[in-house]
Design a protein around this motif. Structure first.
Motif, PDB file in Angstrom:
ATOM      1  N   ASP A 128       0.827  -1.209   0.000  1.00 45.13           N
ATOM      2  CA  ASP A 128       0.000   0.000   0.000  1.00 45.13           C
ATOM      3  C   ASP A 128       0.863   1.262   0.000  1.00 45.13           C
ATOM      4  O   ASP A 128       0.587   2.210  -0.730  1.00 45.13           O
ATOM      5  CB  ASP A 128      -0.941   0.005   1.204  1.00 45.13           C
ATOM      6  CG  ASP A 128      -2.085  -0.998   1.055  1.00 45.13           C
ATOM      7  OD1 ASP A 128      -2.785  -1.254   2.052  1.00 45.13           O
ATOM      8  OD2 ASP A 128      -2.274  -1.528  -0.065  1.00 45.13           O
ATOM      9  N   GLY A 260      -3.092  10.304  -3.047  1.00 46.18           N
ATOM     10  CA  GLY A 260      -3.989  10.265  -4.199  1.00 46.18           C
ATOM     11  C   GLY A 260      -3.933  11.516  -5.052  1.00 46.18           C
ATOM     12  O   GLY A 260      -4.644  11.630  -6.050  1.00 46.18           O
ATOM     13  N   LEU A 350      -9.193   3.717  -1.034  1.00 48.61           N
ATOM     14  CA  LEU A 350      -8.722   4.598  -2.087  1.00 48.61           C
ATOM     15  C   LEU A 350      -9.360   5.979  -2.003  1.00 48.61           C
ATOM     16  O   LEU A 350      -8.674   7.003  -1.938  1.00 48.61           O
ATOM     17  CB  LEU A 350      -9.028   3.938  -3.436  1.00 48.61           C
ATOM     18  CG  LEU A 350      -8.775   4.767  -4.684  1.00 48.61           C
ATOM     19  CD1 LEU A 350      -7.315   5.154  -4.767  1.00 48.61           C
ATOM     20  CD2 LEU A 350      -9.197   3.985  -5.926  1.00 48.61           C
ATOM     21  N   GLU A 351     -10.694   6.002  -2.000  1.00 46.12           N
ATOM     22  CA  GLU A 351     -11.389   7.301  -2.007  1.00 46.12           C
ATOM     23  C   GLU A 351     -11.166   8.056  -0.709  1.00 46.12           C
ATOM     24  O   GLU A 351     -11.019   9.280  -0.698  1.00 46.12           O
ATOM     25  CB  GLU A 351     -12.890   7.088  -2.250  1.00 46.12           C
ATOM     26  CG  GLU A 351     -13.231   6.603  -3.648  1.00 46.12           C
ATOM     27  CD  GLU A 351     -12.685   7.534  -4.716  1.00 46.12           C
ATOM     28  OE1 GLU A 351     -12.221   7.017  -5.764  1.00 46.12           O
ATOM     29  OE2 GLU A 351     -12.685   8.770  -4.520  1.00 46.12           O
ATOM     30  N   ARG A 354      -7.710   9.787  -0.608  1.00 45.94           N
ATOM     31  CA  ARG A 354      -7.712  10.984  -1.454  1.00 45.94           C
ATOM     32  C   ARG A 354      -8.469  12.109  -0.756  1.00 45.94           C
ATOM     33  O   ARG A 354      -8.056  13.261  -0.746  1.00 45.94           O
ATOM     34  CB  ARG A 354      -8.349  10.655  -2.794  1.00 45.94           C
ATOM     35  CG  ARG A 354      -8.333  11.804  -3.796  1.00 45.94           C
ATOM     36  CD  ARG A 354      -8.718  11.329  -5.181  1.00 45.94           C
ATOM     37  NE  ARG A 354      -7.715  10.471  -5.770  1.00 45.94           N
ATOM     38  CZ  ARG A 354      -7.967   9.409  -6.541  1.00 45.94           C
ATOM     39  NH1 ARG A 354      -9.208   9.044  -6.797  1.00 45.94           N
ATOM     40  NH2 ARG A 354      -6.982   8.701  -7.036  1.00 45.94           N
TER      41      ARG A 354
ATOM     42  N   LYS B  48      -3.830   7.083 -10.763  1.00 43.32           N
ATOM     43  CA  LYS B  48      -4.618   5.913 -10.395  1.00 43.32           C
ATOM     44  C   LYS B  48      -3.878   5.174  -9.278  1.00 43.32           C
ATOM     45  O   LYS B  48      -2.689   4.905  -9.400  1.00 43.32           O
ATOM     46  CB  LYS B  48      -4.742   4.972 -11.605  1.00 43.32           C
ATOM     47  CG  LYS B  48      -5.928   5.261 -12.491  1.00 43.32           C
ATOM     48  CD  LYS B  48      -6.132   4.117 -13.487  1.00 43.32           C
ATOM     49  CE  LYS B  48      -6.709   2.847 -12.849  1.00 43.32           C
ATOM     50  NZ  LYS B  48      -8.069   3.021 -12.342  1.00 43.32           N
ATOM     51  N   LEU B  49      -4.576   4.891  -8.215  1.00 47.56           N
ATOM     52  CA  LEU B  49      -3.962   4.133  -7.128  1.00 47.56           C
ATOM     53  C   LEU B  49      -4.645   2.789  -7.023  1.00 47.56           C
ATOM     54  O   LEU B  49      -5.873   2.713  -6.959  1.00 47.56           O
ATOM     55  CB  LEU B  49      -4.121   4.876  -5.793  1.00 47.56           C
ATOM     56  CG  LEU B  49      -3.275   6.113  -5.538  1.00 47.56           C
ATOM     57  CD1 LEU B  49      -3.444   6.556  -4.099  1.00 47.56           C
ATOM     58  CD2 LEU B  49      -1.807   5.853  -5.822  1.00 47.56           C
ATOM     59  N   ASN B  50      -3.851   1.750  -6.961  1.00 46.49           N
ATOM     60  CA  ASN B  50      -4.396   0.407  -6.832  1.00 46.49           C
ATOM     61  C   ASN B  50      -4.568   0.078  -5.348  1.00 46.49           C
ATOM     62  O   ASN B  50      -3.762  -0.618  -4.751  1.00 46.49           O
ATOM     63  CB  ASN B  50      -3.449  -0.597  -7.508  1.00 46.49           C
ATOM     64  CG  ASN B  50      -4.018  -1.995  -7.473  1.00 46.49           C
ATOM     65  OD1 ASN B  50      -5.225  -2.184  -7.278  1.00 46.49           O
ATOM     66  ND2 ASN B  50      -3.157  -2.977  -7.629  1.00 46.49           N
ATOM     67  N   LEU B  51      -5.608   0.660  -4.767  1.00 46.66           N
ATOM     68  CA  LEU B  51      -5.912   0.404  -3.352  1.00 46.66           C
ATOM     69  C   LEU B  51      -7.359  -0.032  -3.253  1.00 46.66           C
ATOM     70  O   LEU B  51      -8.206   0.435  -4.011  1.00 46.66           O
ATOM     71  CB  LEU B  51      -5.735   1.672  -2.515  1.00 46.66           C
ATOM     72  CG  LEU B  51      -4.320   2.213  -2.345  1.00 46.66           C
ATOM     73  CD1 LEU B  51      -4.366   3.549  -1.605  1.00 46.66           C
ATOM     74  CD2 LEU B  51      -3.451   1.229  -1.574  1.00 46.66           C
TER      75      LEU B  51
END
Lengths: 491, 447, 124
Positions: A128, A260, A350-351, A354, B48-51
């Motif tokens: 990560d 992000g 992810l969101e 960010r 783009k994040l691969n999370l």
């Protein structure tokens, strides 16, 4: 209004130390009796007499430390806009989960096959962090940001040593750098060359061009900078360093602005560290424990400090990279801090990550916009996740940044970071983080404006602050001239 | 360009709502967040994040329970005899209770002392505890861990004596010189190994770094080695086990210059290796060369007692490249755990605990020594660790022990032929020890 | 603030001559900038020092500064009051807070130092 009302109203709180509260014979704990046949002790000449430790009851232990805790400001109780420290909410679930049996009670030297869950967690966090920074080679070994920095510099040196480029002994460091940067460079045997910041607070690109040469091992840059600003010339900067044959090291203390938003690896950074106790919500604990993972490009991964978690066909293992700089501390890093950071990343996703940075940037700019009429800005442009004010106007009216910081304490707000970076006069570095509500930000803004008024209307309120805390300003000169560093019996 | 502000539902950790953000952006004077990101190269913005998507707290708890269940611990019925720098001790409820206090857990480093008297007074108590345990004059507020404390001590000795050669006793845990190497690699330092039995040392050593109990569990002759060091203008550094100091004479009795230790045994979970706390104490004369934070007592403007960070000019935030160390964040909360632990065990408890560990370890050693094919060869006094010489490779023995849900001692056959370093603390019952001995007997007979 | 009979260096040290012995200390400006002096690190008597070379360090609570000798020669005396009571440097920087006495090798060295007015002007 202070939040610590118990402390504020306590008058003279009993500050006696445990040894002064001890009564011979009292105890707070019973050790079980031995269940094995009695064994012969060594020769009495090897044995000690009593250890002088407190003799108090268990309630006294609980009460003593509980009351002491109430003398603290903390994120749980106060707004804490310390720039570059990222004092965000420390989720309680993270503390709970990292203390689960099976995580808190496993020994670091247990065979890999008995700790697959633990190693899998480390591997997941490595992945990560690699994804977030764009630097896929990750080691979670460093125990704090400063150790991560040091490991990063050792990696840079190992890289140049492997190319037999022994001339490269200089670390270029901006004049705005955090003190650990030159300290770590000196530990790594590097000379420190300072590059100037220009009037905008950016790295002076021409000065960097002059400095970067065949002796440059590494350029250490905080991104965003210690002024909370993103280098507009970052791509040119990294190119200059690479063209000169050096590596670019990013101090990731301010990563909370970038999640992000941009990947450090995309900007030409070769090595970075991150502070899990900043960006990734692990508790500061009054000064640690932290964790400072180091992230590097694919090419440099072979130099990472051990251990690095890996997935093999036979399961997860703790491995030593082929040309590792070696171990930099005792075991595998701060595992339960890593566990908390992993829980945080999983909770946000992810969101969410960010959103963390987006909100951090908006909140800092909001404070800046609503205070710039009263307080000079270190740089008159949009900031990232923190804003640096310069209390020069206030200084001219007789009050220093330090006094403003102390007066904030009376309002239950912890002071911002003071006098850093050193290139800004009377600096006050404010980082609200994404954890704080707009009401809190508005309250802070109102208080800062009020203090500015007080400078003219009631200056002693500011100059002699804090007034409402368990202690007033402390005599640090005597503490340094005549150090008293422990309890002694002749009190 | 569409607004990149995340307009999805609020996260529990992020209070600002869409309308609040819009209001703030209006005050700032930009249409959207992108207006604030202009300095970031456009081609690299919003990668783009691969999370994975975020989990609710309940889902997170389920995931972590699964992770924990994959590890062998007492929860899953294992008993362990591992030591070698990390030790299983019972942690009193007081420690866990005080750790619930968010005022300690979520406070920052006490640079504003008026707002941090809790952290500072605890730190002062911590320094006191370390001095009391070790018999030394002054202690700092903690380092990262035992091995880095040892490394910093050696570098401090080099500064004080202005010498560059560091002697490390051959019986030390190899993690000590390994960490020292990492810290000294580019500082022109030479590390030499010193035989514990030696009667002579080079006359240009900055220090002798002694571990006692040593890696093999035995007590070293600290007094003799210290005198030898001093006779040659070198400092004496002793790396101790803090629980052992409940039983054995402390290094302060022997005019030792610097004492370091791993503080983990004092109420800190093993936690797969960290976070721990490095203990560091020294003679008052060397105080300005001591790394790490130091807390001092003073008074406020009304004459009331208070505590502050002091002698800060040693540290990186002031001295930068000439600092005694680059250490910044260290391990304050772990220091709190140690302090609560020491207050809880108290004067009698630390003695009782040390004795109990000693009793159980010596019982185990004598039982193992009686087994055919096994021998315990500790020649001198030892605390709670001892070396077992096995009839076969410790790796094979440990593999067989695992089948019985026993985690055996550390395989140290690289330093001691067929050697296994066994540790027994108060957390092993007699039944556990007997089960271990029985398993060894069975395995030994089969090998 | 800046006694006329003394000479000054740009690193904020002053010199008072007594025959061939130069008494050296830091100026009012220096001790004000530092704040409360908490520690002074001075070399041993007998040490040789070059003009403008570093001879020690002076610390306040929040800062540390190098001390540069305005004259070169042999240090014949070191002020133990400054090391025992660093606050003397704040209280009487030109008096009891003096730091070292140097037997100077060459009086021509004094020519490159500033007089009081020149030094004070540099502080503007």
């Amino acid at each position: 209004m202070t939040i610590n009302t118990i402390a504020a109203n306590a008058g003279d709180i009993d500050r006696r130390l445990l040894m002064d509260r001890s009564v011979p014979g009292r105890k707070a704990f019973t050790v079980p009796e031995s269940d094995v046949p009695e064994q012969t002790l060594p020769d009495s000449g090897m044995l000690r007499n009593d250890v002088e430790l407190p003799e108090v009851s268990q309630l006294e232990v609980i009460r003593y430390f509980s009351v002491l805790s109430q003398l603290n400001f903390s994120i749980d109780t106060n707004f804490y806009p310390l720039g570059s420290c990222t004092m965000k909410y420390n989720p309680k679930i993270n503390d709970e989960l990292s203390n689960l049996p099976g995580l808190a009670d496993i020994h670091p030297l247990q065979p890999d096959e008995t700790v697959q869950g633990a190693i899998r967690l480390l591997k997941s966090l490595q992945d990560d962090l690699g994804e977030i920074t764009g630097l896929p080679g990750v080691s979670l070994a460093p125990l704090a940001g400063a150790q991560g920095e040091y490991a990063g510099l050792l990696i840079a040196r190992a890289y140049h040593d492997a190319r037999n480029d022994s001339e490269r002994v200089v670390a270029i460091v901006p004049d705005s750098a955090h003190g650990t940067n030159p300290a770590s460079a000196a530990m790594a045997g590097l000379e420190v060359a300072t590059v100037r910041s220009d009037a905008e607070g950016n790295v002076d690109v021409e000065n960097l061009r002059e400095l970067a040469d065949s002796r440059t091992a590494v350029f250490m840059l905080t991104i965003p900078s210690t002024l909370g600003l993103f280098e507009p010339n970052i791509l040119e900067i990294t190119k200059i360093v690479h063209d000169a044959g050096g590596l670019v090291y990013a101090d990731g203390a301010n990563l909370n602005a970038l999640l992000g938003i941009v990947k450090l690896g995309d900007l030409g950074v070769d090595i970075c560290h991150s502070n899990l106790h900043k960006t990734f919500s692990t508790p500061h604990g009054g000064g640690g424990p932290g964790s400072g993972p180091v992230m590097v490009s694919e090419e440099l991964a072979k130099y990472l400090p051990k251990p690095v978690a890996e997935k093999t066909d036979d399961g997860y293992v703790l491995a030593t990279p082929e040309q590792s700089i070696g171990p930099i501390n005792g075991f595998h890093g701060s595992f339960s801090i890593a566990a908390r950071a992993y829980a945080y990343i999983r909770a946000l996703g992810l969101e969410g990550l960010r959103s963390v940075s987006e909100n951090a940037v908006i909140s800092a700019n909001y404070i800046q916009a609503r205070l710039k009429d009263k307080y000079d800005l270190a740089a008159d442009r949009y900031c990232m996740h923190e804003t640096v004010l310069s209390a020069t106007r206030q200084k001219k009216r007789g009050v220093a940044g330090l006094d403003i910081a102390k007066r904030l304490l009376d309002f239950g707000i912890h002071a911002p970071t003071m006098y850093f970076p050193m290139i800004v006069d009377e600096a006050l570095m404010i980082e609200p983080t994404e954890s704080e509500s707009k009401e809190t930000l508005d309250h802070f803004i109102a208080v800062m404006r009020q203090i500015d008024d007080e400078i003219d209307s009631a200056p002693e309120l500011v100059l002699e602050a804090p007034h409402d805390l368990p202690v007033t300003r402390l005599d640090e000169a005597t503490a340094a001239r005549k150090p008293v560093l422990r309890w002694t019996p002749d009190e | 360009m569409p607004s990149s502000v995340n307009t999805s539902a609020n996260h529990p950790y992020i209070p600002s709502t869409d309308s609040e953000r819009a209001e703030m952006l209006g005050v700032i004077g930009v249409d959207s967040l992108d207006g604030l990101l202009g300095d970031i190269p456009a081609e690299h913005r919003h990668p783009k994040l691969n999370l994975a998507p975020g989990l609710s707290e309940q889902e997170l708890a389920v995931e972590f329970s699964a992770i924990a269940a994959e590890n062998a611990s007492s929860l899953s019925g294992y008993i362990s005899f591992l030591g070698a720098g990390s030790y299983s001790h019972y942690i009193p409820s007081t420690v866990r209770s005080i750790l619930q206090r968010g005022e300690f857990v979520t406070a920052y480093t006490p640079y504003q002392p008026e707002a941090a008297q809790g952290t500072l007074q605890v730190g002062f108590e911590f320094q006191t505890v370390i001095c009391q345990l070790t018999g030394m004059e002054v202690a700092n507020a903690g380092m990262y861990d035992g091995p880095t404390a040892f490394a910093e001590a050696c570098l401090m000795a080099a500064r004080v004596t202005k010498r560059t050669k560091i002697g490390v006793l051959a019986s030390d845990d190899s993690r000590l010189p390994d960490t020292l190497l990492a810290y000294s690699k580019y500082q022109g330092i030479e590390i030499v190994s010193i035989d514990p039995q030696t009667t002579e040392i080079p006359d240009d050593l900055a220090c002798i770094g002694i571990q006692s109990p040593n890696f093999f569990g035995e007590i070293e002759d600290v007094e003799r080695l210290t005198n030898l060091a001093h006779a040659n203008g070198a400092l004496s550094i002793v790396h101790v086990n803090p629980i052992a100091l409940g039983l054995f004479r402390p290094p302060g009795d022997f005019d030792v210059d610097i004492v370091t230790a791993e503080g983990q045994p004092l109420g800190v979970p093993m936690a797969f290796g960290g976070p721990y706390v490095g203990l560091f104490a020294c003679k008052k004369a060397h105080i300005r060369q001591m790394p790490g934070r130091i807390i001092g007592r003073t008074t406020d403007t009304k004459g009331r007692i208070g505590y502050v960070l002091t002698l800060q000019t040693r540290e990186q935030h002031i001295r930068r490249e000439r600092a005694t160390s680059n250490i910044c964040t260290s391990t304050q909360l772990i220091g709190l755990m140690v302090t609560v632990y020491a207050a809880t065990l108290g004067k009698q408890g630390i003695k009782d605990l040390a004795n109990l560990c000693y009793q159980k370890a010596h019982y185990a050693a004598s039982e193992i020594d009686r087994l055919a094919g096994f021998s315990v060869d500790s020649t001198g006094a030892y605390f709670h660790e001892f070396v077992v010489t096995c009839p076969d490779s410790p790796a094979k023995i440990n593999a067989a022990l695992l089948d019985e849900k026993i985690i055996g001692g550390l395989d140290i056959s690289d330093r001691s032929n067929n050697g296994m370093l066994v540790c027994v603390t108060e957390t092993s019952s007699k039944a556990d020890i007997d089960r271990f001995v029985a398993a060894l007997s069975k395995i030994g007979a089969a090998s | 603030m800046y006694p006329e009979e003394l000479k000054y260096s740009k690193e904020h040290e002053w010199v008072r001559m007594n025959g061939s012995i130069a008494e050296v200390g830091v100026t009012v400006f220096a001790q004000e900038s530092l704040g409360d002096v908490v520690f002074v690190d001075l070399p041993e008597a007998g040490t040789e020092v070059e003009q403008f070379a570093k001879f020690g360090e002076i610390e306040s609570v929040k800062a540390v500064s190098d001390l540069f000798s305005p004259v070169g020669g042999k240090i014949v005396e070191v002020n133990s009051e400054a090391t025992d009571r660093p606050e003397a440097v704040n209280e009487e920087p030109y008096g009891s807070g003096w730091l070292i006495k140097v037997e100077i090798s060459d009086t021509a060295q004094l020519d490159v130092l500033m007089d009081a007015a020149t030094y004070e002007a540099t502080l503007e």
